[in-house]
Design a protein around this motif. Structure first.
Motif, mmCIF file in Angstrom:
data_model
loop_
_atom_site.group_PDB
_atom_site.id
_atom_site.type_symbol
_atom_site.label_atom_id
_atom_site.label_comp_id
_atom_site.label_asym_id
_atom_site.label_seq_id
_atom_site.Cartn_x
_atom_site.Cartn_y
_atom_site.Cartn_z
ATOM 1 N N ARG A 82 23.766 13.901 -9.990
ATOM 2 C CA ARG A 82 24.042 14.284 -8.593
ATOM 3 C C ARG A 82 25.427 13.803 -8.149
ATOM 4 N N LEU A 83 26.398 14.086 -8.999
ATOM 5 C CA LEU A 83 27.765 13.614 -8.745
ATOM 6 C C LEU A 83 28.461 14.379 -7.635
ATOM 7 N N LYS A 84 27.885 15.463 -7.187
ATOM 8 C CA LYS A 84 28.510 16.223 -6.097
ATOM 9 C C LYS A 84 28.575 15.388 -4.817
ATOM 10 N N SER A 85 27.557 14.550 -4.600
ATOM 11 C CA SER A 85 27.511 13.759 -3.363
ATOM 12 C C SER A 85 28.164 12.394 -3.516
ATOM 13 N N ASP A 86 27.776 11.657 -4.559
ATOM 14 C CA ASP A 86 28.355 10.318 -4.760
ATOM 15 C C ASP A 86 28.069 9.860 -6.184
ATOM 16 N N THR A 87 28.507 8.653 -6.510
ATOM 17 C CA THR A 87 28.304 8.107 -7.867
ATOM 18 C C THR A 87 27.268 6.986 -7.872
ATOM 19 N N GLU A 88 26.491 6.884 -6.817
ATOM 20 C CA GLU A 88 25.537 5.774 -6.725
ATOM 21 C C GLU A 88 24.545 5.795 -7.883
ATOM 22 N N LEU A 89 23.935 6.975 -8.141
ATOM 23 C CA LEU A 89 22.973 7.084 -9.238
ATOM 24 C C LEU A 89 23.663 6.836 -10.574
ATOM 25 N N ALA A 90 24.864 7.385 -10.739
ATOM 26 C CA ALA A 90 25.598 7.193 -11.998
ATOM 27 C C ALA A 90 25.887 5.718 -12.245
ATOM 28 N N ASP A 91 26.245 5.010 -11.197
ATOM 29 C CA ASP A 91 26.549 3.583 -11.350
ATOM 30 C C ASP A 91 25.303 2.805 -11.764
ATOM 31 N N ARG A 92 24.168 3.161 -11.160
ATOM 32 C CA ARG A 92 22.931 2.431 -11.499
ATOM 33 C C ARG A 92 22.502 2.701 -12.940
ATOM 34 N N VAL A 93 22.537 3.971 -13.321
ATOM 35 C CA VAL A 93 22.047 4.351 -14.649
ATOM 36 C C VAL A 93 22.992 3.852 -15.744
ATOM 37 N N SER A 94 24.288 3.961 -15.513
ATOM 38 C CA SER A 94 25.255 3.593 -16.560
ATOM 39 C C SER A 94 25.201 2.107 -16.881
ATOM 40 N N GLY A 95 24.765 1.295 -15.931
ATOM 41 C CA GLY A 95 24.690 -0.143 -16.170
ATOM 42 C C GLY A 95 23.663 -0.529 -17.204
ATOM 43 N N ALA A 96 22.682 0.334 -17.455
ATOM 44 C CA ALA A 96 21.629 0.015 -18.423
ATOM 45 C C ALA A 96 21.828 0.722 -19.757
ATOM 46 N N LEU A 97 22.980 1.394 -19.958
ATOM 47 C CA LEU A 97 23.237 2.107 -21.210
ATOM 48 C C LEU A 97 23.677 1.143 -22.302
ATOM 49 N N ASP A 98 23.473 1.549 -23.551
ATOM 50 C CA ASP A 98 23.984 0.741 -24.662
ATOM 51 C C ASP A 98 25.499 0.882 -24.722
ATOM 52 N N ALA A 99 26.119 0.083 -25.539
ATOM 53 C CA ALA A 99 27.584 0.017 -25.571
ATOM 54 C C ALA A 99 28.219 1.357 -25.924
ATOM 55 N N LYS A 100 27.670 2.028 -26.933
ATOM 56 C CA LYS A 100 28.243 3.300 -27.370
ATOM 57 C C LYS A 100 28.139 4.350 -26.267
ATOM 58 N N SER A 101 26.930 4.473 -25.674
ATOM 59 C CA SER A 101 26.719 5.465 -24.619
ATOM 60 C C SER A 101 27.537 5.131 -23.389
ATOM 61 N N SER A 102 27.678 3.823 -23.092
ATOM 62 C CA SER A 102 28.449 3.400 -21.928
ATOM 63 C C SER A 102 29.920 3.766 -22.091
ATOM 64 N N ASP A 103 30.437 3.593 -23.294
ATOM 65 C CA ASP A 103 31.833 3.935 -23.551
ATOM 66 C C ASP A 103 32.060 5.446 -23.407
ATOM 67 N N THR A 104 31.140 6.221 -23.962
ATOM 68 C CA THR A 104 31.230 7.687 -23.845
ATOM 69 C C THR A 104 31.149 8.104 -22.380
ATOM 70 N N PHE A 105 30.262 7.437 -21.647
ATOM 71 C CA PHE A 105 30.075 7.785 -20.233
ATOM 72 C C PHE A 105 31.355 7.528 -19.430
ATOM 73 N N CYS A 106 31.982 6.406 -19.675
ATOM 74 C CA CYS A 106 33.202 6.066 -18.925
ATOM 75 C C CYS A 106 34.315 7.076 -19.189
ATOM 76 N N ARG A 107 34.434 7.526 -20.446
ATOM 77 C CA ARG A 107 35.461 8.511 -20.775
ATOM 78 C C ARG A 107 35.134 9.888 -20.194
ATOM 79 N N PHE A 108 33.853 10.179 -20.112
ATOM 80 C CA PHE A 108 33.444 11.521 -19.687
ATOM 81 C C PHE A 108 33.304 11.661 -18.165
ATOM 82 N N LEU A 109 33.178 10.556 -17.443
ATOM 83 C CA LEU A 109 32.886 10.608 -16.006
ATOM 84 C C LEU A 109 33.869 11.473 -15.204
ATOM 85 N N PRO A 110 35.185 11.382 -15.407
ATOM 86 C CA PRO A 110 36.101 12.247 -14.634
ATOM 87 C C PRO A 110 35.824 13.742 -14.834
ATOM 88 N N THR A 111 35.510 14.120 -16.068
ATOM 89 C CA THR A 111 35.177 15.522 -16.347
ATOM 90 C C THR A 111 33.913 15.927 -15.609
#
Length: 759
Positions: free
Chosen positions: A705-734
């Motif tokens: 639900r990135l159209k409104s804000d990044t609140e959900l993304a911030d909560r979910v990304s904090g519990a990701l493993d290192a590999k997924s977290s790194d991919t997420f950070c690179r992909f977030l702007p897209t």
């Protein structure tokens, strides 16, 4: 001396002697020159007071002869005598005298030039606003006579004076009627002044009879234009004036436009396209009076066309309508054009398109039918109802004859839209339409058959007794021709979902048996339509029979791979069309378990059908808040398929997550979101096929639900493993860019039943 005195006397007497006397006077003036003028002119001047019309007319003729046969210097010398005499004669009560005086003025102008205008026209124009009754009529009559005699010279002199405030519209109207082509170069000034004058009268509360009279005068100017050059000029002027912000000006402009459309001299066929363009452009005017007047003008212009011209102009009318609504319709597909929504709003437009449908070439028939559909789309139901007969009859007639598939498709699309708009108003045509649509289901063209399905699906909602229709469709599902059989199943699906509840119980059972037999049909398309049909039937089928057929047919162990695929498609149909019925019959758990088993299949068709069923069940369960364990299992199953070794299975599962997110159901929990996010992130790498990568980007953007804000993304990304977290950070702007694109939320659902009619 006697001769010198007798000639002027004879000039002002009878017509028979006047002609001889004029020649005599002419000879005298030529021979004696200015020696005779001091004696002749006073005699002629005094005779203008004679009660005898013939005498006064003779005076004018005599003065004409004198001016013609006298040098310019001599005329100039005696101008102080000539000018008052001619001015007096121009306002004579007799039209014959005024006519003769106008000729004299023309001769005088040839000699004196601007002085004649200043000394004669200026006083006349100055008195124009001061006189009333007969005297005003005489004065206007004089100006008309002058106009006829010297319009090319007089008009440029008079127009600037006549358009000064307060504008004398009556005088302009009278003079315009005799001005001819000389008026055309002044039309812009005249029309602007007239409309401004009418607005001033209304603004000063000078309404009622006086305003109506002045409006009539204004309309007289427009209706008096007889040449094509004038028609082109005034059409251009009025079209431009429609852009005025002042609503009063647009109202009067519309009234003059309506008069122009009824001008008896107008070659309507040469100008009607420009007329349509201007008038249709004001069908959306904010002012209702402007809309109504323009609508009346459009009708007046269109009905003047011959049948041949109507047929020829079909493409032009389509273009004009498209230009009138282009920007508005792009923003809102439900937009209706106010001018079309007046009572009988599209009656004359239908008349023209009807001519094209009945008498045009195949190409023009298609253009007319498409144009009719576009007009229907822009019209509301009350305005459409009076034209239902004129629209429906020709379309049914065309469908009954042998025309190209594009013509048939256009007809079916138009009738489908008409049914959707006017509904029960089409009941008188119910039998004919049913026969026509059923016939289209057997057409050799798939596109025609699909449109026949859509039309029949909408028609079923008008039926009060549906058994005959369903019997015909049901019999068609047993046809040996595969194309026909596929089409009949598609028709059965749509009609049952929208109108099957009125079917008799025996027919329901008969159809249910057919559906159970075809779950293992050898053709993919038949199995797919069959699964959708089972879901549609479940919305109204008798409860005990439905439970039995689900448990013994849909959930039973299949004997072939086709049967397994068919049963999962039936599960998908149930999840798509009847999830509430499943809950009511306590079948949700059994259907979910069957879906979870199917999600584990390695067969692409089975697995994709199961993914679709799972997504529809997730939407239902998320909305009810019940069966948490089942929901956990379905989400886990989808997450597994998003990481499947088969790219086809991964792509379909990924797209279902996107559509869960934009379906409007309550958001998934953070745990569910995280379990789906991890495999989706793995599909955003460069090694992933482009189609799958795009689908993953959409799914992540809407899941978080990135159209409104990044609140959900911030909560979910904090519990990701290192590999997924790194991919997420690179992909977030897209993902944010994708979320900001409005197209992300209007993507058509990747529905396994998408090839069927959408319901």
């Amino acid at each position: 001396r006697q001769d010198k005195g007798g000639a002027p006397e004879a000039v002002v007497s009878t017509q028979s002697t006047g002609a001889v006397a004029n020649r005599t006077l002419e000879d005298l003036v030529k021979k004696l020159g200015d020696r005779i003028l001091p004696e002749v002119i006073p005699i002629l001047e005094s005779s203008l007071q004679s009660p005898d019309v013939t005498q006064r007319q003779g005076v004018c003729l005599g003065l004409s002869k004198i001016i013609s046969d006298t040098s310019k210097d001599q005329v100039e010398d005696y101008s102080d005598k000539l000018l008052p005499a001619i001015r007096s004669a121009l306002t004579d009560c007799s039209p014959e005298v005024r006519n003769a005086a106008a000729g004299t003025f023309a001769k005088l102008h040839d000699s004196l030039g601007t002085k004649a205008l200043d000394e004669i026209l200026s006083p006349l124009l100055a008195n124009l606003s001061l006189l009333e009754g007969e005297k005003a009529e005489y004065l206007i009559g004089a100006l008309k006579e002058i106009m006829q005699a010297k319009s090319s010279v007089v008009l440029p002199y008079m127009v600037p004076k006549l358009v000064q405030k307060p504008v004398n519209i009556g005088a302009l109207a009278s003079l315009s009627s005799v001005a001819g082509e000389a008026l055309y170069e002044h039309l812009d000034t005249v029309i602007s002044a007239i409309i401004g004058g009418l607005c001033e009268m209304e603004g000063d509360n000078e309404g009622g009879e006086e305003l109506a009279k002045e409006l009539e005068h204004a309309q007289l100017i427009v209706s008096s234009i007889a040449e094509d050059d004038g028609h082109e000029t005034i059409l251009e002027i009025l079209s431009e004036m429609f852009a005025e912000e002042d609503v009063q000006k647009r109202r009067y402009c519309a009234l003059l436009f309506a008069t122009f459309c009824t001008n008896e001299y107008l070659a309507i066929e040469d100008h009607v396209v420009a007329i349509w363009k201007a008038l249709l452009g004001r069908f959306s005017d904010p002012d209702k009076e402007v809309v109504k007047t323009c609508w009346g003008a459009f009708n007046a212009a269109t009905k003047r066309l011959s049948s041949e011209d109507m047929v020829r102009l079909v493409p032009d009318l389509r273009t004009c309508v498209g230009m009138a609504v282009e920007n508005k319709y792009k923003r809102d597909l439900t937009y209706t054009l106010p001018g079309f929504c007046l009572p009988k709003g599209i009656a004359h437009l239908v008349l023209l398109y009807r001519e094209g449908i009945l008498n045009g070439s195949p190409d023009l028939k298609e253009q007319a039918i498409i144009g009719l559909r576009e007009a229907i789309q822009l019209t509301d139901a009350p305005a459409l109802k009076p034209s239902v007969v004129q629209i429906t009859g020709p379309l049914i007639r065309v469908l009954g004859e042998r025309y190209s598939q594009s013509v048939k498709m256009a007809c079916l699309d138009t009738l489908s839209l008409l049914i959707e708009k006017v509904k029960v108003a089409l009941k008188p045509f119910l039998s004919q339409l049913q026969t026509t649509f059923m016939k289209s289901l057997n057409d050799t063209s798939r596109d025609v058959r699909c449109r026949g399905v859509t039309a029949l699906t909408k028609l079923v909602t008008l039926h009060s007794k549906v058994d005959n229709l369903f019997t015909d469709i049901h019999n068609g599902t047993k046809n040996e021709n595969l194309s026909t059989r596929e089409t009949m199943f598609a028709a059965l699906h749509g009609t049952m979902y929208l109108g099957g509840a009125g079917m008799s119980p025996n027919l329901q059972v008969s159809i249910a048996n057919t559906l159970k037999l075809n779950m293992g049909a050898p053709e993919d398309t038949v199995r797919t339509a069959n699964g959708a049909c089972f879901g549609a039937l479940a919305t109204f089928y008798k409860e005990e029979d439905l439970v039995k057929d689900i448990r013994e047919g849909v959930l039973s162990a299949p004997s072939t791979k086709e049967a397994r695929h068919g049963r999962v498609l039936a599960l998908a149909g149930l999840a798509r069309y009847a999830p509430g019925r499943l809950a009511k019959l306590d079948l949700v758990e059994e259907v979910c378990e069957g879906t979870l088993k199917a999600l584990e299949s390695d067969n692409v068709q089975v697995c994709n059908a199961a993914s679709y069923a799972a997504s529809r069940l997730i939407i239902h369960l998320q909305g009810t808040g019940e069966h948490g364990e089942l929901l956990d299992g379905l989400v886990a199953g989808l997450a597994t398929n998003c990481a499947h070794t088969s790219n086809d299975i991964r792509l379909f599962a990924t797209s279902t997550i996107h559509h869960i997110s934009i379906s409007g159901c309550p958001p998934l929990s953070d745990t569910h979101t995280r379990s789906l996010l991890v495999p989706l992130l793995d599909s955003t790498t460069r090694k992933t096929p482009p189609g799958l990568r795009v689908a993953s980007e959409l799914a992540i953007a809407t899941l978080l639900r990135l159209k409104s804000d990044t609140e959900l993304a911030d909560r979910v990304s904090g519990a990701l493993d290192a590999k997924s977290s790194d991919t997420f950070c690179r992909f977030l702007p897209t993902a944010k860019r994708v979320a900001a694109d409005y197209k992300t939320y209007s993507t058509i659902e990747n529905d396994i039943f998408a090839s069927l009619t959408p319901v």
